[in-house]
Motif scaffolding. Structure first.
Motif, mmCIF file in Angstrom:
data_model
loop_
_atom_site.group_PDB
_atom_site.id
_atom_site.type_symbol
_atom_site.label_atom_id
_atom_site.label_comp_id
_atom_site.label_asym_id
_atom_site.label_seq_id
_atom_site.Cartn_x
_atom_site.Cartn_y
_atom_site.Cartn_z
ATOM 1 N N MET A 1 0.269 -37.632 11.735
ATOM 2 C CA MET A 1 -0.149 -36.499 12.558
ATOM 3 C C MET A 1 -1.604 -36.202 12.280
ATOM 4 O O MET A 1 -2.042 -36.262 11.134
ATOM 5 C CB MET A 1 0.714 -35.275 12.244
ATOM 6 N N LYS A 2 -2.332 -35.868 13.328
ATOM 7 C CA LYS A 2 -3.743 -35.549 13.108
ATOM 8 C C LYS A 2 -3.888 -34.076 12.706
ATOM 9 O O LYS A 2 -3.035 -33.245 13.031
ATOM 10 C CB LYS A 2 -4.550 -35.844 14.385
ATOM 11 N N ILE A 3 -4.959 -33.816 11.985
ATOM 12 C CA ILE A 3 -5.257 -32.430 11.644
ATOM 13 C C ILE A 3 -6.692 -32.145 12.045
ATOM 14 O O ILE A 3 -7.638 -32.691 11.476
ATOM 15 C CB ILE A 3 -5.093 -32.162 10.127
ATOM 16 N N ALA A 4 -6.840 -31.345 13.087
ATOM 17 C CA ALA A 4 -8.191 -31.005 13.521
ATOM 18 C C ALA A 4 -8.280 -29.528 13.867
ATOM 19 O O ALA A 4 -9.316 -29.060 14.327
ATOM 20 C CB ALA A 4 -8.589 -31.864 14.725
ATOM 21 N N SER A 5 -7.197 -28.806 13.636
ATOM 22 C CA SER A 5 -7.227 -27.381 13.942
ATOM 23 C C SER A 5 -6.142 -26.689 13.139
ATOM 24 O O SER A 5 -5.302 -27.326 12.506
ATOM 25 C CB SER A 5 -6.960 -27.158 15.430
ATOM 26 N N GLU A 6 -6.165 -25.373 13.222
ATOM 27 C CA GLU A 6 -5.153 -24.594 12.538
ATOM 28 C C GLU A 6 -3.771 -24.893 13.110
ATOM 29 O O GLU A 6 -2.790 -24.994 12.385
ATOM 30 C CB GLU A 6 -5.506 -23.125 12.757
ATOM 31 N N ASP A 7 -3.714 -25.046 14.436
ATOM 32 C CA ASP A 7 -2.432 -25.346 15.078
ATOM 33 C C ASP A 7 -1.834 -26.644 14.545
ATOM 34 O O ASP A 7 -0.624 -26.750 14.367
ATOM 35 C CB ASP A 7 -2.605 -25.459 16.599
ATOM 36 N N ASP A 8 -2.702 -27.618 14.294
ATOM 37 C CA ASP A 8 -2.209 -28.890 13.771
ATOM 38 C C ASP A 8 -1.561 -28.707 12.405
ATOM 39 O O ASP A 8 -0.549 -29.331 12.093
ATOM 40 C CB ASP A 8 -3.359 -29.909 13.656
ATOM 41 N N VAL A 9 -2.161 -27.835 11.599
ATOM 42 C CA VAL A 9 -1.590 -27.576 10.270
ATOM 43 C C VAL A 9 -0.178 -26.991 10.418
ATOM 44 O O VAL A 9 0.754 -27.379 9.720
ATOM 45 C CB VAL A 9 -2.485 -26.616 9.444
ATOM 46 N N VAL A 10 -0.033 -26.093 11.390
ATOM 47 C CA VAL A 10 1.279 -25.481 11.627
ATOM 48 C C VAL A 10 2.287 -26.558 12.049
ATOM 49 O O VAL A 10 3.426 -26.579 11.577
ATOM 50 C CB VAL A 10 1.179 -24.361 12.684
ATOM 51 N N LEU A 11 1.847 -27.482 12.901
ATOM 52 C CA LEU A 11 2.756 -28.540 13.357
ATOM 53 C C LEU A 11 3.177 -29.450 12.206
ATOM 54 O O LEU A 11 4.345 -29.834 12.088
ATOM 55 C CB LEU A 11 2.096 -29.368 14.473
ATOM 56 N N VAL A 12 2.220 -29.781 11.348
ATOM 57 C CA VAL A 12 2.536 -30.644 10.205
ATOM 58 C C VAL A 12 3.536 -29.939 9.293
ATOM 59 O O VAL A 12 4.527 -30.522 8.858
ATOM 60 C CB VAL A 12 1.253 -31.016 9.409
ATOM 61 N N ARG A 13 3.292 -28.662 9.052
ATOM 62 C CA ARG A 13 4.183 -27.958 8.140
ATOM 63 C C ARG A 13 5.592 -27.820 8.733
ATOM 64 O O ARG A 13 6.581 -27.944 8.024
ATOM 65 C CB ARG A 13 3.542 -26.637 7.762
ATOM 66 N N ARG A 14 5.655 -27.647 10.054
ATOM 67 C CA ARG A 14 6.990 -27.585 10.680
ATOM 68 C C ARG A 14 7.706 -28.916 10.540
ATOM 69 O O ARG A 14 8.906 -28.969 10.264
ATOM 70 C CB ARG A 14 6.861 -27.246 12.161
ATOM 71 N N ALA A 15 6.957 -30.002 10.762
ATOM 72 C CA ALA A 15 7.571 -31.333 10.672
ATOM 73 C C ALA A 15 8.093 -31.575 9.257
ATOM 74 O O ALA A 15 9.201 -32.082 9.068
ATOM 75 C CB ALA A 15 6.553 -32.408 11.067
ATOM 76 N N VAL A 16 7.294 -31.182 8.259
ATOM 77 C CA VAL A 16 7.708 -31.405 6.872
ATOM 78 C C VAL A 16 8.909 -30.526 6.524
ATOM 79 O O VAL A 16 9.859 -30.974 5.879
ATOM 80 C CB VAL A 16 6.534 -31.141 5.892
ATOM 81 N N ARG A 17 8.892 -29.297 6.981
ATOM 82 C CA ARG A 17 10.034 -28.415 6.690
ATOM 83 C C ARG A 17 11.317 -28.970 7.316
ATOM 84 O O ARG A 17 12.360 -29.017 6.673
ATOM 85 C CB ARG A 17 9.790 -26.989 7.181
ATOM 86 N N ALA A 18 11.186 -29.411 8.569
ATOM 87 C CA ALA A 18 12.365 -29.944 9.256
ATOM 88 C C ALA A 18 12.921 -31.134 8.474
ATOM 89 O O ALA A 18 14.136 -31.254 8.267
ATOM 90 C CB ALA A 18 11.998 -30.357 10.678
ATOM 91 N N LEU A 19 12.026 -31.999 8.014
ATOM 92 C CA LEU A 19 12.446 -33.181 7.262
ATOM 93 C C LEU A 19 13.120 -32.775 5.944
ATOM 94 O O LEU A 19 14.196 -33.270 5.598
ATOM 95 C CB LEU A 19 11.216 -34.063 6.996
ATOM 96 N N ALA A 20 12.484 -31.845 5.226
ATOM 97 C CA ALA A 20 13.036 -31.404 3.935
ATOM 98 C C ALA A 20 14.423 -30.806 4.134
ATOM 99 O O ALA A 20 15.349 -31.092 3.378
ATOM 100 C CB ALA A 20 12.099 -30.394 3.280
ATOM 101 N N GLU A 21 14.564 -30.013 5.182
ATOM 102 C CA GLU A 21 15.866 -29.388 5.414
ATOM 103 C C GLU A 21 16.910 -30.412 5.811
ATOM 104 O O GLU A 21 18.051 -30.369 5.363
ATOM 105 C CB GLU A 21 15.743 -28.263 6.449
#
Ligand code: ATP
Ligand code: MG
Lengths: 138, 301, 125
Positions: A11-31
């Motif tokens: 996933m690319k990170i170029a904005s605050e929104d991207d950070v939110v998307l990455v964190r959602r993806a990681v949370r979903a995976l962890a859960e």
């Protein structure tokens, strides 16, 4: 047992929104892999700190999320890579309380305490890579 | 996705490792009429010669109905070897069977011994019917590959289930090693006994925080009288726990501080000034009750 | 920057802000501004920030919350942070973040009681 990579997501990170998307993806995976709520919170917080470091200190970069399995338990590994300015003094940046952005400077040191493995590589003028791994607890 | 976390990617690498090619699957599919023709006889022989002959495996079949169900399932299971596919749903199917075996207590030795016996039975028939030609050898090799492929899945299911049980035990032990007791409404006690290492300190903190929120407790007493060594590390864990409890909106009272512990703390320069501390649990309890607006009074005679 | 995403209710002289959405950095920043404006407008004496809905608080958001409390205090309003989840508290202390100077309570009711106590003490002083 050697860790095996079950899936990879970039996933690319170029904005605050991207950070939110990455964190959602990681949370979903962890859960999905059965991490408890303390471990999920620790991991998503670490991801938020490192993701924010990319867009604050390096403007843009990537997150590579890997789903791991070492034969005993699932794990999650996330690598944050950027081609930004790099960190001239890694010990200083890791000490905790130091910041070039007049912030708290707790992102890197705090993150290290939240995960099972923390690898930081940085070269001035070439960029930074931080790789964190967290395993599900027995 | 399933328990073992098997993805298309993993399936492909597994098949490559077992050298289970499309050619093998085609050969197996071509053997299906043969397998169907012999299946009943093989499975019956399998039960008579092996499973029902040994007291331990016979134990699984307490009644006729169970036996019949098992035989039918066995027949399906063997025929699936000749379905010509080894995809994710095939694997999931195998996984399910493994889980069932594990659950009803079919030990790996029964499973592996039975599979070996099956392989002998079917090979003998194939050789008898089609002769020991190169072609037959090729078919037997394909059969062997898929059986080993199957067995790997089964063994991993056993291991995963075993680890699962272990994890449940550990959770139970964890629960026992950090028993949070409600003393009064909104006053909790956690008597800490034994050595506190980093992993246990984390469990203690998490358990304390969960209980405080669950019971909406105002005060939690941590009694460390039963902790043999209180060094800087342990003290710092206690400080962290206290700070985290404060973030929730509750207070911690640390009790059971022996003279030695007090000496060590001061000599190590650990700042416990932010904590409520008391020497004994009784005094700690009085303090805790005071914090919740209550007191202990001696009844006049 | 979008403000008004987090509702701020007024109950007597107390403001109640309940954060029910996933906080991103910009939302947190505009929340701080909204709160301070609301304090100015309502002349409130107390502020309760309910974070029961947050399953994660990183150091950036924690700092905004702490700072908001300090700023409110400069404007004469005491702040109580209520409803922090166990996993959030554990993560923050493990990272070495201490929310110094912030009042905390288990829930909104306790927060109100604490505010009354703080204001009573202030009134007497
Ligand atoms: N990806 C990066 N590229 C370049 N420099 C970085 C990067 N990440 C961190 N740094 C440097 O390391 C320092 C410490 O990082 P850390 O995340 O601990 O603190 P911060 O980002 O300054 O503040 P905080 O995260 O507490 O808001 C930063 O101030 C910055 O100088
Ligand atoms: Mg940072």
């Amino acid at each position: 047992m050697a860790a095996r990579v079950l899936s990879t997501q970039e996933m690319k990170i170029a904005s605050e929104d991207d950070v939110v998307l990455v964190r959602r993806a990681v949370r979903a995976l962890a859960e999905r892999r059965g991490f408890d709520s303390f471990a999920s919170a620790a991991l998503t917080t670490a991801v938020t700190e490192l993701g924010r470091n990319i867009w604050v200190h390096a403007r843009s970069g990537m997150a590579i999320i890997e789903e791991l399995e070492d034969g005993l338990r699932p794990g999650v590994r996330v690598e944050f890579k950027d081609l930004g300015p790099g960190i001239p003094d890694i010990d200083w940046a890791m000490a905790g309380g130091n910041s070039t952005a007049s912030s708290l400077g707790l992102g890197l040191s705090g993150t290290k305490r939240l995960v099972d493995d923390f690898q930081l590589q940085s070269e001035v003028g070439r960029g930074t890579s931080v790789r964190i791994t967290k395993w599900k607890r027995f | 996705m399933n328990k073992l976390g098997i993805t298309e990617q993993e399936l492909a690498s597994r098949r490559a490792y077992f050298q289970l090619t499309d050619g093998d699957l085609t050969r197996l599919a071509a053997l299906r009429p043969f397998a169907e023709r012999h299946n009943d006889a093989i499975v019956d022989a399998f039960y008579q010669e092996l499973i029902l002959k040994h007291a331990e495996s016979r134990l699984f079949f307490t009644d006729q109905a169970t036996l019949q169900r098992a035989v039918a399932a066995q027949k399906r299971y063997f025929l699936e070897l000749f379905s010509g596919v080894a995809d994710l749903s095939y694997m999931e199917n195998r996984l399910r069977v493994g889980t069932t075996h594990q659950r009803i207590g079919v030990a790996p030795k029964w499973y592996l011994g039975a599979y070996a016996h099956y392989l002998r039975l079917i090979s003998d028939r194939l050789l008898a019917e089609q002769g020991p030609s190169a072609e037959t050898q090729e078919k037997l090799r394909s059969l062997q590959k898929i059986i080993f492929f199957d067995m790997a899945i089964a063994i991993e299911t056993y291991i995963a289930a075993g680890l699962d049980a272990l994890a449940r035990h550990q959770a139970a032990i964890r629960e026992l090693s950090t028993p949070v007791i409600q003393l009064y409404e909104r006053v909790l006690l956690l008597p800490l006994i034994g050595t506190i290492d980093t992993a246990r300190a984390m469990q203690v903190m998490e358990n304390v925080l969960m209980r405080v929120v669950e019971r909406q407790a105002k005060v939690i007493i941590l009694d460390i009288a039963g902790v043999p060594v209180v060094d800087t590390r342990v003290a710092n864990h206690l400080l962290q726990t206290t700070e985290a409890v404060r973030l929730l909106g509750a207070s911690t009272v640390l009790t059971g501080i022996s003279p030695q512990v007090a000496q060590t703390m001061v000599q190590l320069g650990v700042d416990l000034s932010k904590m409520h501390t008391r020497a004994s649990l009784e005094e700690g309890l009085e303090l805790a009750l005071g914090l919740t607006g209550r007191s202990i009074r001696v009844k006049e005679a | 920057m979008q403000s008004g995403q987090i509702p701020i209710l007024r109950i007597g002289t107390t403001l109640l802000a309940s954060i029910q959405i996933e906080l991103r950095d910009t939302t947190a920043q505009s929340f701080q501004e909204d709160v301070l404006k609301a304090i100015e407008k309502s002349r409130s004496r107390g502020l309760i920030i309910d974070i029961t809905g947050l399953d994660m608080v990183d150091t950036f958001v924690a700092r905004i919350l702490t700072d908001t409390g300090r700023m409110a205090k400069l404007m004469g309003t005491e702040t109580v942070l209520v409803g922090m989840r166990p996993e959030v508290a554990a993560t923050l202390v493990r990272m070495g973040f201490s929310m110094q100077g912030v009042h905390t309570a288990l829930n909104v009711d306790e927060g109100l009681a604490l505010l009354a106590q703080l204001q009573g003490a202030q009134g007497r002083a």
